[in-house]
Every structure is written in structure tokens, then in C-alpha cells.
Design an enzyme around this catalytic site. Structure first.
Site, PDB file in Angstrom:
ATOM      1  N   SER A   1      -3.699 -49.924  23.493  1.00 43.09           N
ATOM      2  CA  SER A   1      -4.545 -49.344  24.544  1.00 43.09           C
ATOM      3  C   SER A   1      -5.987 -49.729  24.324  1.00 43.09           C
ATOM      4  O   SER A   1      -6.496 -49.620  23.206  1.00 43.09           O
ATOM      5  CB  SER A   1      -4.511 -47.821  24.498  1.00 43.09           C
TER       6      SER A   1
ATOM      7  N   GLY B   1      -3.860 -50.477  16.099  1.00 42.50           N
ATOM      8  CA  GLY B   1      -2.884 -51.564  15.996  1.00 42.50           C
ATOM      9  C   GLY B   1      -1.669 -51.152  15.178  1.00 42.50           C
ATOM     10  O   GLY B   1      -1.545 -51.526  14.009  1.00 42.50           O
TER      11      GLY B   1
ATOM     12  N   SER C   1       1.930 -50.465  16.898  1.00 43.82           N
ATOM     13  CA  SER C   1       3.191 -50.945  17.488  1.00 43.82           C
ATOM     14  C   SER C   1       3.300 -52.469  17.438  1.00 43.82           C
ATOM     15  O   SER C   1       2.305 -53.182  17.562  1.00 43.82           O
ATOM     16  CB  SER C   1       3.285 -50.518  18.951  1.00 43.82           C
TER      17      SER C   1
ATOM     18  N   GLU D   1      -2.767 -36.808  15.419  1.00 44.38           N
ATOM     19  CA  GLU D   1      -2.646 -37.288  16.791  1.00 44.38           C
ATOM     20  C   GLU D   1      -1.955 -36.252  17.670  1.00 44.38           C
ATOM     21  O   GLU D   1      -2.121 -36.250  18.879  1.00 44.38           O
ATOM     22  CB  GLU D   1      -1.843 -38.607  16.787  1.00 44.38           C
TER      23      GLU D   1
ATOM     24  N   GLU E   1      12.702 -38.352  23.329  1.00 47.28           N
ATOM     25  CA  GLU E   1      13.962 -38.351  22.578  1.00 47.28           C
ATOM     26  C   GLU E   1      13.677 -38.252  21.073  1.00 47.28           C
ATOM     27  O   GLU E   1      14.340 -37.512  20.348  1.00 47.28           O
ATOM     28  CB  GLU E   1      14.776 -39.620  22.881  1.00 47.28           C
TER      29      GLU E   1
END
Lengths: 400, 378, 400, 378
Positions: free
Chosen positions: C161, C127, C129, C245, C387
Site C-alpha cells: 500500500s 514490505g 507480503s 496493527e 478465515e
């Protein structure tokens, strides 16, 4: 809506093509087909032939020799001329200075300079860029101090194409160093290159050619009557000029000529025991370029059609698309030419061989295959880099 | 898997790097280029003294007994300094031919001369109509008494003009494009009937067109088996690709450095142009491309001595494509980010640009090897 | 320097490959080969098989089941597992939460959660974003207010997700809204998804799959002992987690599996009267992808080798290269799969057909060819957009 | 050369645009998609009322007598609204087959029904193993008495499930991949022996697998000459490409607008993300791509009725490649610039993205047409 050429347009294309076929000296055409840049004399020769025909300055007002062509006629002429290939009209004379003189010049300036520019009696060059300025053109420093009927010019220009050929230069100079905005203290002067105090220093490009120069001004006396438009309003003149500069920037005819040359050579060199043109990778690449050329051809027509409808004189921001995509194609097609030559494209065949007499050392097609590729890396830099063009598109169209 | 350099390799890299930093500045290089042969005899002697000319040769011949990785390390440094001397031609190309195909007598006679710096060589294989096809040999050699008579012409022979000896390929049997029937010969550069017309390549290095008119050589001039040269030629080219790839990686490294420095210092619209995010991201793309190219150059070096021919050829082909594409991307963008100055002969970037271009057109270009790989897809 | 695998590494690869071949249920493998994402149960099944073998949490400390593999062994395992193809280890459990717990957790937290995470007894989700935050993660707003031994959590997470599968969520929450810097008021909580006040709302992705969710917290009571590390120091935990990650982000095994699948199908479909795999354009595309995969394979090894030398715990900025190039390859290879399918890749074969019974409507290979392409458009967005990765490279390496 | 629209064309564009803006919002569309046939019968009637269903047909059949440019204008508007109705299948595909090959009797019987909105049609040509090869027809028709019996299966038939009548291709002579020997038949959708299994495509539109088991049709079902259908099929596909290309251009237009709006309003790190120069330049690239695609869509429309077959095929192939590449570039970047939200079913961008993807895989993809063009290079 009908995107095909009208019968009149086809007739015009045929007329242009026939005239070029009948009047372009074959030796000029052949050298250019092989990738060589035209010499000064070749450019003069061809422009005078066109001028005699009344085709050297079509975009000018009729009284100065303009031909009242439609935009599409101009496009057809430009592309036929590029694809021939023939030397292009001297852009400094024809697309840059001519319209500026016709729009801003005094009657005396027009009467004297315009016919000479059309006939290339004077070869003009452009003194805008400076070492410290780059894309930030208006930050130029070359100073012009008023003394009586003269300006005394001191400073330096750079990237001055063909200054070493030039009889005259049109230059932006700073006449008011204290102006509130940097754009407001600039004037536009015409300067005779023979004036004492001017020094031209060559800049050799990475293709080994001498095309660019630095131009130094050391107490150069320029008569005030050689100023175009008002003092400190030179930026307006420059903006007008730069707007005109952007027509024809797609240079599609040149890209087509490159592609044709590559295909010609590929029919005659072997790869893996068969003509290179039968190689699957080569064919895919040609096919993609044909698609890209066709797309830009149509986009260019749309921009031209739009231009012929509007009359505000402002450059169409969509011409930035022509610049970006056109230079990408110039680069891609010249790269294809070089790659087609393979190892034979790498030597500077001319160097040190002249002494050995005229015995040919390599096939004619191999003479000059890498130089256009090298030179055209500049295409995405000059006339506002392709990054600047994207900024323009953003500002004028996307508004982010 | 091991990416470590040995202490010897670190020492080698450091000493070459130091020599070039001291003696091979861009200014000094301009002088070297103006020498009659297009490079500096003095530097060549320096390379000999440091043992570089013997790097890949057995100690029995005065060499260093090094491998492709050692050559890679040196070439990477050479790439950073845009070294002009005929190291590739002499040590890598001709040297590999000698190593792989030379008789004991030939190696004993020639290799120590190379190692000592006295003998420069060139690999005269390509022909004007062969493009990149290694088997497209039309020059011929016919037996004449105990020896041979060579006829034909060789094209874009790197440093062919200044070479004391040439390794020349000629057809002793078979038809154009047959792999069988090609033989290598050792030919003196000034032998009777050898014509050489020397010129600069677009990157400032030297090459020559070599003509062979009734050139007589003895039986001892044959390098390797008669008619069996194709596999040797192929491996010479692979060694050349590996070495040149490392050189381009060195060049890319330098191009990125120079470009970053330019972006940091060049002011426009009141700020360093490197503050433009678009240019930052383009530089990041250059970095990624460089690192991918570096990986592929390592792959090539590792594969030069791989015994499995199919595996070796396939990996070298991939490396050629990968380094070629990286070199093109990095060099084109280095020029673009510089703007006008990048287009000039007097500034350094254009020289690296042309060197990368030269790499792509040496021993087969990106399209050629991609086509080869594509033909193997099944 | 020797870039080849050592005999030990080859032996390890063979051991992994053999184990997978012998233990991965064939029906899972076949569905995945055809492009289907593994189901929750398939992932659990496979992870438990691996856990039994001691291969589920190799990167953890030995006392919690870690396997003390070298970085190269881990890479080999990951890629063999991806290329099989087999379900990947639940990353939330294994690469994210596990190392965080092992590093920051209390003895009690470790003892309870780690074994359960390794065996997928608990399915974790992340949890982080929030709707307003995006790439600017630290601007999160979900509030956790301390009340005695509990935090009362209110707010919303997004892009979560597998939240709909999850038993637990580890979440960043704002415990000090008045902190000087936004990074300084954040804590890291473990929250049982069954806690009252949690609502999961599905977000359907453009491939039609339910993978993402919104998670709403409405006065959710979380015991203080479920906080990891100190209050308001959650950002340190998150940074540590995000560093971990990034290992394995190249996902090369997956790209290889895509390429293999496309080639398999291309051998069996016709184009122009011959197998598609003989089409020159198709072959060029495959060859280019093989080159790109090989280059990234080596770059990944270099990054891994460098990682095994350093011990500062900071993520290597070069892993941004793995992310950018790896996701480009995932996208390119899944696009190739889709294109290989041609028109047969476009239908959602499953929909509305189940009702018609089990009669096959299309060849098996055609079942799921466009969905991975669609789903993988997200690969250049999640985990820091490509980006953002370039910004990281600029900041950490280029320093412009 | 003339890019002007006639007053009628401007009126047409405006009225379609207005209808869709009022009635075909993204929300309304969700409802239409949930209808049993996957689109709105009500909207279909609206199209009929506006005369859109008769656009390319002669006035003799109640049509508007328009050309490919008129269809382009309508399709562009349809593309902006992601219209679901079977306009392409009925009016463009089946309609072109009827226009080009239909007998007077067939046209008189069918076209007015289409124009009025009563009759929906589909073009049942592709087969599961044919990929993009138009001549790869394995379904067969054999004579039986006065009529014919059809056997085989057709794949991914756009709106095949809801069509009242199908235009079916079948082989009446020759071998698989022969151009000669293919014949078109008019077959009722609910004729005996016709099986239809309908599904959604990835872009939300409908298609069906159609099986033909001993389907009997009369002699009057033959559309055009027996065995002569290949050129007709080819032109039907060309008309389809032209229409779909325009639809994608409309979609790209909308994608750019939506993306620009998002870039202007979405805040991150305390500013609109559109202030990032990298995103500005990416949007500029999207604009350029869109405009190049628009040019190619115009080319396709202009070429649909070009009599010179080689010229027509070549230009349509170029247009397919150009619009396909533009559609891919614009749609991929539209998703990327949106970030997560662009990946969701509930947001509009993903729908345009999938529509562009669908275009690339309809009637031959970019690689297919590029390969065709490449094969012509000589």
C-alpha cells in the site's frame, strides 16, 4: 425449453388435487394444517386410500403396483400431497424398502412383502444408524453371526424413526467383522419386530414428541431367507436405497403449507393495531421466502428433468442442493409460523389441560406452532447433515 | 466506562455459581421440574437465604439495594443452570412494578415477604389478542363502592399458576391500544373470580392463563396512579428484557462450552469431529455471536435505570434484537453441531435451545423491536 | 460496572470533536464525506496539524511525543477522527513502525526516524507480503545477503500500500535461507525507497484506484545499521508489529460515517414518490446496522478495557472478533451507500468528463458511491483474512 | 415442462461460445475496451454475420424469429466473456420497444438496419432523480406543428454515446410519477439539441448522460401511442432484466470455474488452499447459489412473453431478486476466496464481480423488487 407445465401436467395436477380434496378426511387435513404431525392411524388411513386408487407406490415396477408416472408427475403428486396438507406416504415402505426389494429381492420376498408394504399392512422402520457411527454410517457394529439357517443379531440401533409403530425393520448388520474394508462386511436383513430379544426404547425429541427410538438386539434370531441380496454385500443395497431416499427431499410442498399457514394466521392476529400481515418486516420476510421457494421449485424441476434422462441409477449430486436448500426452507418457514404465533406459540397448550375438560384455552391456530420449528431443526441433520451434503457436492462436482 | 465488578459483585457471582454447581445439576433440575409447581421450593428458600430475592430492593425492606447489573450477574448464572424458579416473575417483573409504583404501605407489606421467600408473584399483563403490544389491554376494571371489579383474561402469565399475588393490568378508561387509561392492581392469586389454568411452556418453565370474573378488590389494591400504568408496564418489561437477556447469555456460554466439549470428544471417520475446519469456524462464529450478545446484555443492564426515556427504550430495543439474534444463532448451531443427540429431550443442549427461543418470544421478538427501530429511522 | 462514558471521557470526546471541527480543512472533510479516499497531501496536511497539537502518536513513549492517553481515550480519538470523517493517521508510521522503533530501535534509529515519522516527513510503507506467500507470511523469499556493512536485497514484495507515495519501506527479508524453521531466518530492514535498484509497479484495484503496488528489489544496498533488532530475529519484530496493527481494526467510526452518508442521501432521493429513507426495506436495513454497530462498539470497549489491564504485550485473540465483525460492518455499510445511490452509483463520473469542463454532470453525492464498496471487499482479506481470524480464534480460544 | 434445447438452440449456443472463446479472450477484451466507443466494431460485425443481431426479430425484417430463451442462451455466453458491445441496448432494449410499439413503417425502416449491424440504438428512459421508478419521467415533449419538441435529460443511458438512434421517453401529459401520459420517441443521436456526455460504468461498459434542449422531431418519431408508453417501457425493462440475468448467470458460471481453478492451484502452508474444508464448503455454497440463480434466470426468460401481466411482473420481480442475490453472493465470495489478486484490475475476477454489481443496480435492485413483492403480500 418451456418451464411451464404442459396442459397434460396441469390436468394431472388438477386430478391429484381433486382426488385429495374429495378423499382426504377433513379432520386429518385440519390437524395437519395447524402443524400437528399425523398419527400412525392417520398415515395408515390415507395410504390405504391412495393404495386403493393405485397411487401408493408409483415408483415401483408396474407388476408390484407401480404407476409408471413421469418424474414430473411424481413431483406434482408429492407436492400436492404435502401442500394439502396430507400425511406423506410412509417413506420407509415406499421410497426406501420397496425399490430395494423390487431390485434385489428374491421372488418370494417380493411376493410377500411388497403388497403388504404398499398397503401399510406392515409398517417398516430403518435400522442403519448406531450410537458410535453418526455420519460415518459404515462403521456400524451390530453383529449378525451365522448359525445354520439363522443369523444371531446383537447390537444397538439409534435414531430409529417410528420403531415403536413398526412391524418390521430393515437393518444393516455386520456379518464379517474381519473384512478388509468396513463397507465389505455388512449385510442387509429384514427383521420382524416381534422377534424375541428386540427392545425398543423411546427417545423423546425436543418438541416433546416420541418419534425416534433406540432399538436393542439381544440374541435375535433372524432366518437367513430374510437377508436381501448377498451376504456381505449389504452396503451395495444401502447405497441403492440412500440414492432413492434423496428424491423428494426438497419437501417444497411442506414449506409452502407452512408459509400459507403463517399467512393465514397473520391475517387474523393484530400487531400495532393492524393485521400482522400488513407489518413491513413480516411482508419482507414472506416475500423473500416466496422467492426462495420459487427458485428451489425450478431447481427441483431441473434435477427431475435431468434424472428422467439418465439411467445409470446413480443419485444426482445436485440432489444435495435440494436437500440443503429444501431443509433451509423447511426451517425458515416453520420459524415464520412460530414467530407469527408470537407469545401464543410458546405454551404446550395440551399439557395438564385435558383434565380441565374440553373448554378451549387458546385459539385453534395457536395449538402447535412451535413444535414443527423444533422438530425441523433435525431436517439439516438427518439423511446426511447439510455439512455432509456440501462434502458430497465438493467430491462429485467441485473436486477440490 | 468501567467493566469492573465490585468485590460484592464478585462474591455474589461466585456464591450463586457455587450453589448452582452443587445443587442445580441437570439431573437435579429434572427432579425440580417434576414438583407440583414445576420448580423447587427448597431452592427458592436457598435463594432467599443468600439474599437473592432481595437483590434489587431497598435495604429498608430487607433488600440488598442492588441494581440491574447485580440482577444481570445472577441471571447469567441462572441461565447457565437453566433455573426454573419464579425469580423473573417475582423479583424482576412484579418487583419492579412494586418498586416503581408501589405506595409505602404496599412496599412495606409485600417486599419483605418477597425477600424472605414467602411470597411468590406474577405479572399478569399480556392478553391473547395483544401479541406484543403493551397498550393492547382489553381487560377492564370498573369502580364499585370504594373498590374495583375486574373482568377479563390474561395470557401466558409467567408462573401465574403458583403466584400468591398477581400484578394485573386492566383498562379503567380509554379504548383498546390507548396508552392512557391502564391501571395496575394487586390481586390475590386465590381471590374469588380468579381462574388459573397452568401449563408448561416449550422451555419447561410454567405459565398460566388467568381469567378474571367479577374479581373484587379494594381501593388499596391499586398500584400506582389510576390510568397511569403504561409507563410502569413499559419499565417492568424493560427490566424483564434486561434480566432475560443476561439469562440467555449465560445459556449461550454454556451451549458453547458443551458444544466444544462434544466436538473434542465425538469421534467420526476416525477423528474428533472438531478437527473439521468447517466446524471449527462455525464454533468461532458462535463465539463471536456470544460475545456480541454479551455486550448487548450489558447494554440492557446499564440502560434499565437510564432516566432519558427515548434513549432507554431505543437501547433496550437494540439489546433485545442483538441478544435475540445471538441466542438464535448460537442455539441453532449448537443443535446442528451436535447432530441427532442435540435433538433429544434427555440431552442438555435442547433445553438451552428452547430457553433462547423462549427469550425471543418474550416481551416482543426480534422482528418486533427491529420494526420499532426501523420506524424511528428518519 | 458502568458502560457509559464518564464525565471525563465525555469531556475528552467533546475536546477531540471540537478540535477536529475547528482544524480539519472543510474541503478535506467534504470530499471524504462523499466517499473519496484522502489524497497523499490531505493525509500529510491533517497529520501535521495533529502532530502540532501533540496528537499524532499518542501510543508512543512520552519522550518521542506520546500522549499517555488511556486506551479508551485512544479509541475515542480514533473514532471521532474516522467519523468526522478526517484522514486517518498514517498507520505504517504511527501504529506499525513507531512502536517497533521505540521498542527495538537503537538510540540513533529512534532519534532520527521517530520525529520524522510522527510528522509524516517520511512516508513509510510495509514490505511484508510476497507473491508466493499470501496468508503464509513466513514463507517469504526476498533475500538479503550480507556484504560487509551492507545487505544486498533481491526479491519482490506485493500488495504494498502507498509504496508509490513512500519515502521509506520497512521490510521483512530472508537473511538465513538455511534456518531450521522458516521463521528463524528473517530480518527486519528499513530501506530508503530512493535506493538504486528499487522499482515500484502499480497494481490498480477494482475500484480503479492506485493504492497497491509491487516493489522489486534488484541488488539493493541497505546499510546494516538500518536493520531493526538482531539479525534473523525479524520475525519477533513482525509479531510485535502485527499485534499493534490489530488495535483500531474495527474501524467503527468509518462504518458510522458510511451509515450517516447513506442516510443523508436517502433523505434526498425519492423512491416510489417519497424519500427513500421512508422505504420500509431501507429502514429495516439501517436499523439492523445500527444494532450491529452498537454491539461491536460495546465489544470493542470490552476488548480495550481488557487490554488496559494486561501487560503481557500479546495481542488479545478477541481482537479477531473486532476484525471480522468490523470488516463485515465496513462492507455492509459501504454496500448500503452504493445501494442508496441506485443507478447513480454506477457511473465513473470523473472519467472522460474533465475534458468537458467543470459543468457538473451529477449531484455531488453521487460522485463516489460504489468505489468504497469495491475497495472494502479487501477489508476481509488484508491484515489476515477473516478465515485466518477464525483460525486464530479457534487456536487461542476454542482449542478444537 | 421441458428443459431441452432445440437443435437450433444448441447450434446457436455452440457457435457463440466458440466465437467468443476464439476471439473474445480477456486479453482481446482489454483491447476492445480501449476502442473509442468502448467496444469492438469488428466483433459487432461478427455478431451481425452470425445473425445474433436479428435473433428476436421477425424473419420479415431479416430476423431469426427467436424468443427470450434464445436471447438468454446468447446472453449467458456473453456473460462468460464479459462482452462489451451494445447488444442489450440495441437488440434487447430498443429492439423490444420497436417490436412491441413500432409501426410497420418504423420496423421496416429500422429493424433490418439493426440486424445488419449498421444501426446501434439506446434506450433513453431513466432520469437522475427517478431512481428505479419507471413512471418518474420529467422530460417533456410538447406538440409543435406536426411534430414535437423535447426538453429534459436522461441519465445512465446504456451505450447512449455511441447510439445512432435513441428511444426517448418524455411526458406528453400528466404529472411526475403518473403512469399515463408518457410517450416514446425515436430521436437521432446527433439530432440538434441532443447533448451526450459519455463515460464508463464501474463494470467497464459505457453509458451517457443525454440532454434534450428543444429537440425537434416529426410526427413519425412517435413510437406507439401518444401517452401510452408506460406498459411498453415496463416490458422493455422486463426483457432487459431477463437478458441481463442470463448474462450474470454466465458470469457466475465463469467465476465459479476460475475460483475452483485457483483453489486447486494456489499453494499455501504447503498445500493447495482448496484442501481447506472451509473453502470447499464456501465453494459448494457458491455452486448452490449459482444453480438457484440459473433457475431464476430461466424463469425470467420464460416469463418475458407471458400474457398475464400480473403473473409476468411478479415472476420477473422474483427472478430479479433471486439472480441479484445469487450474483452478489457468488461474486463477493469469488473475490474473497482469491484474496488480494481478486481485488486487482488486471485479474479477471474483479470484472465479473463488477458486472454482477451492475446487474443489481440496473432496472431496480434487489431491495426494490423485494419491496414490490412485499407490498403484494396480503
Amino acid at each position: 425449453m418451456d418451464l411451464r407445465f404442459t396442459p397434460e401436467e396441469i390436468a394431472w395436477r388438477d386430478e391429484v388435487r381433486t382426488f385429495i380434496n374429495e378423499n382426504l378426511p377433513p379432520e386429518i387435513r385440519e390437524r395437519m394444517r395447524l402443524g400437528y404431525a399425523p398419527t400412525k392411524q392417520e398415515t395408515i388411513t390415507w395410504q390405504r386410500i391412495l393404495n386403493k386408487k393405485g397411487w401408493a407406490c408409483p415408483g415401483w415396477p408396474a407388476e408390484f403396483g407401480g404407476a409408471a408416472w413421469t418424474p414430473i408427475q411424481r413431483m406434482i403428486f408429492t407436492e400436492e400431497n404435502q401442500a394439502a396438507p396430507a400425511p406423506e406416504l410412509n417413506g420407509f415402505n415406499i421410497t426406501m424398502l420397496g425399490p430395494v426389494l423390487a431390485h434385489f429381492g428374491t421372488p418370494e420376498q417380493k411376493a410377500y412383502f411388497l403388497p403388504r408394504a404398499a398397503n401399510l399392512d406392515d409398517w417398516w422402520c430403518q435400522g442403519f444408524s448406531e450410537p458410535g457411527a453418526g455420519s460415518d454410517l459404515a462403521s456400524l457394529k451390530t453383529a449378525a453371526k451365522r448359525e445354520g439357517d439363522f443369523y444371531i443379531v446383537n447390537g444397538q440401533k439409534i435414531w430409529t424413526s417410528t420403531a415403536h409403530h413398526a412391524d418390521w425393520i430393515f437393518a444393516l448388520v455386520r456379518t464379517d467383522p474381519n473384512a478388509r474394508k468396513k463397507q465389505e462386511g455388512i449385510s442387509f436383513l429384514l427383521i420382524d419386530m416381534k422377534t424375541p430379544g428386540i427392545t425398543v426404547r423411546p427417545i423423546i425429541s425436543i418438541d416433546g414428541s416420541h418419534h425416534l427410538n433406540e432399538v436393542f438386539f439381544d440374541d435375535v434370531k433372524v432366518p437367513v431367507h430374510q437377508r436381501i441380496y448377498e451376504e456381505n454385500r449389504g452396503w451395495d443395497v444401502a447405497k441403492y436405497l440412500l440414492g432413492n431416499e434423496r428424491t423428494g427431499i426438497a419437501r417444497l410442498g411442506k414449506s409452502r403449507a407452512n408459509l400459507n399457514f403463517a399467512m393465514d394466521v397473520a391475517r387474523n392476529v393484530r400487531a400495532g393495531g393492524a393485521p400482522l400481515i400488513e407489518d413491513p418486516g413480516f411482508r419482507q420476510r414472506v416475500a423473500q421466502l416466496q422467492v426462495d421457494i420459487k427458485a428451489l421449485e425450478l431447481t427441483q424441476m431441473r434435477v427431475i428433468a435431468a434424472a428422467s434422462k439418465k439411467s445409470d441409477g446413480k443419485p444426482d449430486p445436485f440432489s444435495s442442493i435440494l436437500k440443503v436448500k429444501g431443509t433451509e426452507l423447511l426451517q425458515a418457514t416453520s420459524e415464520l409460523v412460530m414467530d407469527t404465533g408470537g407469545p401464543m406459540a410458546m405454551p404446550i397448550w395440551a399439557s395438564e389441560l385435558n383434565a380441565l375438560g374440553n373448554e378451549p384455552i387458546a385459539p385453534e391456530w395457536a395449538g402447535y406452532m412451535a413444535a414443527p420449528y423444533l422438530m425441523l431443526r433435525a431436517a439439516s441433520i438427518y439423511g446426511g447433515t447439510n455439512e455432509i451434503q456440501r462434502n458430497i457436492l465438493n467430491k462429485a462436482v467441485l473436486r477440490l | 466506562m468501567d467493566f469492573d465488578l465490585t468485590d460484592d459483585q464478585k462474591l455474589l457471582t461466585d456464591s450463586v455459581s457455587k450453589l448452582l454447581a452443587d445443587r442445580y445439576t441437570f439431573e437435579a433440575r429434572k427432579g425440580f421440574q417434576k414438583q407440583p409447581e414445576g420448580w423447587s421450593a427448597d431452592m427458592w428458600n436457598q435463594f432467599a437465604e443468600m439474599g437473592l430475592l432481595g437483590l434489587p430492593f431497598d435495604e429498608a425492606y430487607g433488600g440488598f439495594g442492588g441494581g440491574a447489573v447485580d440482577v444481570m450477574l445472577v441471571m447469567e448464572q441462572f441461565g447457565k443452570a437453566l433455573v426454573l424458579e419464579p425469580y423473573l416473575a417475582t423479583v424482576v417483573l412484579a418487583g419492579t412494578a412494586l418498586r416503581l409504583a408501589g405506595s409505602e404501605a404496599q412496599k412495606s407489606a409485600i417486599l419483605p415477604e418477597i425477600v424472605g421467600g414467602a411470597l411468590k408473584m406474577a405479572f399478569a399483563h399480556g392478553e391473547q389478542s395483544a401479541r406484543y403490544d403493551l397498550s393492547d389491554v382489553q381487560s377492564t376494571a370498573r369502580r364499585s363502592g370504594d373498590g374495583w371489579v375486574l373482568e377479563g383474561a390474561k395470557s401466558v402469565v409467567l408462573h401465574g399458576g403458583s403466584a400468591d399475588k398477581l400484578v394485573v393490568s386492566a383498562r379503567t378508561a380509554g379504548e383498546r391500544n390507548d396508552r392512557d387509561g391502564i391501571t395496575l392492581f394487586l390481586v390475590d392469586g386465590d381471590a374469588k373470580g380468579v381462574g388459573r389454568r397452568s401449563y408448561q411452556l416449550r422451555d419447561g418453565t410454567r405459565a398460566a392463563e388467568v381469567t378474571l370474573s367479577a374479581v373484587q378488590v379494594g381501593a388499596d389494591a391499586v398500584l400506582g396512579g389510576v390510568g397511569d400504568a403504561y409507563p410502569v408496564i413499559s419499565r417492568v418489561v424493560e427490566a424483564g428484557i434486561s434480566a432475560l437477556a443476561a439469562e440467555v447469555v449465560g445459556g449461550m456460554d454454556k451451549m458453547l462450552d458443551v458444544t466444544l466439549e462434544y466436538l473434542r470428544t465425538r469421534q467420526q471417520f476416525g477423528k474428533a469431529i472438531g478437527e473439521n475446519q468447517v466446524l471449527q469456524h462455525k464454533a468461532a462464529d458462535m463465539l463471536m455471536s456470544l460475545e456480541q450478545g454479551r455486550s448487548m446484555s450489558m447494554l440492557a443492564a446499564m440502560m434499565v435505570d437510564e432516566p432519558d426515556a427515548a434513549e432507554r427504550e431505543r437501547n433496550i430495543a437494540m439489546a433485545k434484537v442483538g441478544v435475540g439474534q445471538a441466542g438464535k444463532f448460537v442455539s441453532q448451531n449448537a443443535v446442528q453441531l451436535h447432530g441427532g443427540i442435540g435433538m433429544t429431550e434427555e440431552y442438555v443442549i435442547g433445553h438451552y435451545f428452547r430457553r433462547a427461543m423462549m427469550f425471543d418470544h418474550s416481551f416482543g421478538d426480534t422482528a418486533y423491536y427491529l420494526g420499532k427501530l426501523a420506524a424511528q429511522v428518519q
